[in-house]
Scaffold this motif. Sequence first.
Motif, PDB file in Angstrom:
ATOM      1  N   VAL A 164       4.924  -0.637   3.241  1.00 51.91           N
ATOM      2  CA  VAL A 164       4.001  -1.188   4.253  1.00 51.91           C
ATOM      3  C   VAL A 164       2.739  -1.744   3.289  1.00 51.91           C
ATOM      4  CG1 VAL A 164       2.294  -0.263   6.118  1.00 51.91           C
ATOM      5  CG2 VAL A 164       4.470   0.563   5.702  1.00 51.91           C
ATOM      6  N   LYS A 165       2.454  -2.992   3.985  1.00 52.49           N
ATOM      7  CA  LYS A 165       1.271  -3.523   3.133  1.00 52.49           C
ATOM      8  C   LYS A 165      -0.090  -3.242   3.655  1.00 52.49           C
ATOM      9  CE  LYS A 165       3.698  -7.325   0.805  1.00 52.49           C
ATOM     10  NZ  LYS A 165       4.946  -7.203   1.428  1.00 52.49           N
ATOM     11  N   ARG A 166      -0.965  -3.560   2.776  1.00 54.93           N
ATOM     12  CA  ARG A 166      -2.364  -3.245   3.301  1.00 54.93           C
ATOM     13  C   ARG A 166      -2.544  -4.222   4.573  1.00 54.93           C
ATOM     14  NH1 ARG A 166      -6.419  -0.911   0.996  1.00 54.93           N
ATOM     15  NH2 ARG A 166      -5.316  -0.757  -1.174  1.00 54.93           N
ATOM     16  N   GLY A 167      -3.165  -3.535   5.761  1.00 57.32           N
ATOM     17  CA  GLY A 167      -3.587  -4.389   6.953  1.00 57.32           C
ATOM     18  C   GLY A 167      -2.565  -4.281   7.896  1.00 57.32           C
ATOM     19  N   GLU A 168      -1.142  -3.846   7.529  1.00 57.03           N
ATOM     20  CA  GLU A 168      -0.182  -4.204   8.524  1.00 57.03           C
ATOM     21  C   GLU A 168      -0.263  -3.015   9.799  1.00 57.03           C
ATOM     22  OE1 GLU A 168       4.446  -5.104   7.505  1.00 57.03           O
ATOM     23  OE2 GLU A 168       3.593  -3.781   6.098  1.00 57.03           O
ATOM     24  N   PHE A 169       0.306  -3.235  10.725  1.00 57.14           N
ATOM     25  CA  PHE A 169       0.409  -2.286  11.947  1.00 57.14           C
ATOM     26  C   PHE A 169       1.895  -2.348  12.022  1.00 57.14           C
ATOM     27  CE2 PHE A 169      -1.078  -1.489  16.393  1.00 57.14           C
ATOM     28  CZ  PHE A 169      -0.260  -0.368  16.381  1.00 57.14           C
ATOM     29  N   VAL A 170       2.594  -1.071  11.594  1.00 59.36           N
ATOM     30  CA  VAL A 170       4.030  -0.893  11.735  1.00 59.36           C
ATOM     31  C   VAL A 170       4.458   0.134  12.688  1.00 59.36           C
ATOM     32  CG1 VAL A 170       6.000  -0.218  10.426  1.00 59.36           C
ATOM     33  CG2 VAL A 170       4.283  -1.417   9.465  1.00 59.36           C
ATOM     34  N   ALA A 171       5.213   0.007  13.557  1.00 60.42           N
ATOM     35  CA  ALA A 171       5.788   0.980  14.366  1.00 60.42           C
ATOM     36  C   ALA A 171       7.094   1.579  14.087  1.00 60.42           C
ATOM     37  CB  ALA A 171       6.041   0.266  15.835  1.00 60.42           C
ATOM     38  N   MET A 194       0.959  -1.423   0.056  1.00 57.57           N
ATOM     39  CA  MET A 194       0.074   0.044  -0.103  1.00 57.57           C
ATOM     40  C   MET A 194       0.868   1.299  -0.089  1.00 57.57           C
ATOM     41  SD  MET A 194      -2.410   1.187   2.979  1.00 57.57           S
ATOM     42  CE  MET A 194      -3.787   2.216   2.546  1.00 57.57           C
ATOM     43  N   ILE A 195       1.875   1.340   0.926  1.00 60.49           N
ATOM     44  CA  ILE A 195       2.575   2.345   0.801  1.00 60.49           C
ATOM     45  C   ILE A 195       4.304   1.885   0.784  1.00 60.49           C
ATOM     46  CG2 ILE A 195       4.162   3.885   2.591  1.00 60.49           C
ATOM     47  CD1 ILE A 195       1.461   4.164   3.805  1.00 60.49           C
ATOM     48  N   GLN A 196       4.861   2.673  -0.416  1.00 59.84           N
ATOM     49  CA  GLN A 196       6.328   1.910  -0.800  1.00 59.84           C
ATOM     50  C   GLN A 196       7.180   3.626  -1.202  1.00 59.84           C
ATOM     51  OE1 GLN A 196       6.341  -0.089  -4.472  1.00 59.84           O
ATOM     52  NE2 GLN A 196       8.544  -0.600  -4.082  1.00 59.84           N
ATOM     53  N   THR A 197       8.223   3.352  -0.339  1.00 61.13           N
ATOM     54  CA  THR A 197       9.126   4.410  -0.590  1.00 61.13           C
ATOM     55  C   THR A 197      10.298   4.333  -1.037  1.00 61.13           C
ATOM     56  OG1 THR A 197      10.298   4.601   1.527  1.00 61.13           O
ATOM     57  CG2 THR A 197       7.977   5.796   1.497  1.00 61.13           C
TER      58      THR A 197
END
Lengths: 796, 231
Positions: free
Chosen positions: B28-35, B1-4
């Motif tokens: 960051v993939k869809r549905g992930e929870f990243v800190a 979903m997010i790519q830098t």
Amino acid sequence: MLFQYIFRNIKKRPFLNFIKVLGLALGLSGVLFISLFLKNELTYDSFHNKADRIYRLTYTNPGIFGNNHFARIYNSEQVPDLAAHFPEIENYARLAPLRGGVMMHNERYYSINEAFVCDSSFFRVFDTELLVGNKHTVLEAPGSMVVSEAFAQKVFGDESAVGKIISLPAGQFYARQTDFTVKGVMENFPQNSHFHPDLIATPAQDEISWWAYTYLLLKEHANPENITAGYSQFTALKAEEFGGESETKAYLQPITDIHLHSDKLREIEANSNMTNIYVLSVAAFILLLISMSNYASLNLGMAGFNNKFVTINRILGSTRNMNLKYFFAESLFIVLVSTLVALAIGVLVNSLIAHHFGIHLFRGNSSFIALVVSFFGLLGILSGLQPVLKQRVGQIQQGKQSLIKSNKIKVSQGIIISQYIFAIGLIVAVIIISRQNRFVLENSLGAGHKNIICFESVHANVQQKFEIFKSELLKHSSIESVSAMLEPPGGEANDMFPFEMEGYSKAEKERPNMIGVFPCDYSFAELFNLDFLSGNNFSQNNSDTEGSGEFLINETAMQFLNYNNPQEIIGKEFRLISPNPEVTVPQGKIVGVVKDFHLSSLKKRVEPLVLFKRDKLWLLNFVVSFKPGMRQTALSDISSLWQELFPAYPFIYEDVDVLYKKVYKTELLQARLLSIFTFISIFISSMGLLGISLLVSQQQTKEIGIRKVNGAKVSEILAMLNKDFIKWVVIAFVIATPIAYYAMNKWLENFAYKTTLSWWVFALSGMLALGIALLTVSWQSWRAATRNPVEALRYE
Amino acid sequence: MIQTNKLTKIFRTEDVETYALNEVSMEVKRGEFVAIMGPSGCGKSTLLNIIGLLDNPSGGEYYFDGTEVGSYKERQRTMMRKGNIGFVFQSFNLIDELTVYENVELPLIYLKKKASERKEMVTAVLERMKIGHRAKHFPQQLSGGQQQRVAIGRAVVANPKLILADEPTGNLDSKNGLEVMNLLTELNREGTTIIMVTHSMHDAGFAHRVINLFDGEILTENVNEKMADIL
């Protein structure tokens, strides 16, 4: 130490402090000049040592001149008897105007504006310094003259004036030449005098009689009402001598009241009036309020900046006194700087005014200026202390910062709304006064025609040659039309003759049988483009014999003569009965009815007027109209003809619209002053608004950030920020409109003829105010709205 | 979903250039929870702001849902952000002059939802955050925990795909903090992608994956074993 803080704090926010100083400085200079101007207006003629005891005597009589109230009296010859009769009168001075407009010295003619034959007691009643001569003796001998410094300079240059002969040439008003000997030179009358004679002279042969402005010097503590009340008794006593005038009423007006409270016929000079004073006082008051409230609101808004400084000081043990001291010192500093700026502006403006209007407002007023400045400064410091007085700062806040913030904007609201009430009111006033001025100028006789010049009150010798002057001028292609008339444009046609008309009977309705008369030349109607309701102009080559007289009447005269249909009155037999045996007007018919035209001020109703043509009778004023775009050619043509025909007489003319501008001098000045003050007021208000918008958007930085994070577009933020300002202007508009409507209605009551108070004037003023407000705040709002929200939220 | 891809952010003052982010590449993939963790000033918040389309990168590429948005203008970023991304801040960032209800309603207004629809959505979210009874109160009348629940309610009311949380528990005591973390976890379980910046190891423990930033660069990336299982 304290001043170091103040300096630092001021330097930290140069723009907001600049706004404070500029607002106060402009406010102060405005208030200062208005006060000086008002003081000048209110102290007219008080420079005479006995000003409180000098009264001007005037009469009204229903049987004479239609009960009109003239500034001078027609039977001045009875004044010595009057003075003998009433013990209250200590002395008197009569000023009989010298007519003809010129004086002669060494075979050359010099034009005069104001000149009087006066009683030898002139200097015992009035005060002006004599540069040459002794006040007590200078006017003792008959035929003595005292000239003003300016007139002496004009006629004699650097030569001594004393002993020179100045003559009043023979002419229309005087059968023979009269010589006067200059005995003294007086200072020019001060600007705040209701008359400014070029010269005064005692009569050479005859006593003063007929028309003269008459001033009575009463004894100390004498009651002027004794004279006015006892006047009828006096006339009864004198009845036989003067031919019973029991109906005459006498009035005594203090000389100091003439400038503002006298609007009689034939005043020596056009006077001002109280409306002017009120308008300017209101302007000064508004300016004072605006600049003070502006300063107070900026200070309140900025108090938040010092909050931390003050709070930390309190924590460290300072007292509330310390805060008071800080704000007092800061305020003092700002006010002092503003005063210096204001004085700099003042000196500049003062020299401009002195240069253009010859009014030295600063001169001799240093203590008054000091008073105004200190009053303003005190108010300023008090406004600057608002934050402490309102306890806005200095209380140790416990994390409830936002409470004070929302409070702050509310305080400013009231100020901004009231500022905009004033702004809208002032804009309305400026528009309406300007519109009315345009209205009166456009409706004056010959207005809208930029190409008419007038030679006012030309000498009888010049008048005699009018026909030659006219026929010669008309040969030039630059000239359109030439005419002559009794009164100049803007003058007053006050002369009345008894009349008789076919089918008109006085007894019918108890109507007066006097009517205004106005001799004029054949081309008068054509030159001034009069509208004929019926009939025609005079026939050009009428022989003026008894029975073949021709009369034009105005619409008001037609109604006065009891006709409604202009066609029906044409051809009616009409006769004017001249009260002067030397003047005869041949009997004849009414040949035309013209629409009312405004020769005189539109403040007065048009009076019934009969126009007639009579060769060489009272054609005192020449008017010439030339073709458009040929002004220069026309002027040189006229000038060369003038030199040829009247080489000894000064070639002095005036544009007709300039003559009318003189009539409405007060209103035009009002409009100009008011627009200046409106501009200053709006400028100060806008500066304040700019400051407030800066503060508001600073306070709302966080909110703007949050809203943007949650999806608000720049336009939506702009709308949010400007919405309040728009709301305030709208509230101001709603409050200002009825007030302005009422005030302007009152102002327009000065005029017999007026423009309408159209709704669009108010709408336009509101839109203007709104536009200015939006323009002012939008720059700041735009900056706030386009700021990156991250910056706003980062430090929270 | 997010790519830098080599995302860089430079702050310039008069004579110093600071690299807040230096060629950061992450996904960051869809549905992930990243800190995202790291010491103060390491660039965590800057990264979050760029991901949240509040700020532009100085260099590199940023794909949001497959679209390159790194070079978007402000207006485009606002359009993209609306309804897609919700924000939660350490200091709550509620508007003091608005009630709880109005604060939550804000994103819906800018999405031009109808009043009836708004009412339904706001009421539902407030119930869910257990502050329905406080709808008419102003933020200052609430406790810190309640305020943060309002802020989360505002972040999720428009059903965004992504929630960005910048130290959401930083101003809260442990009990309220835990409550907030439970709420975020619950939202994640329902399918919302979450990226959270935090100082707290404890909070990071709720995420599937932890990215460690240091001086603007990604130092390590480790998958949280326990949470990965659940995933």
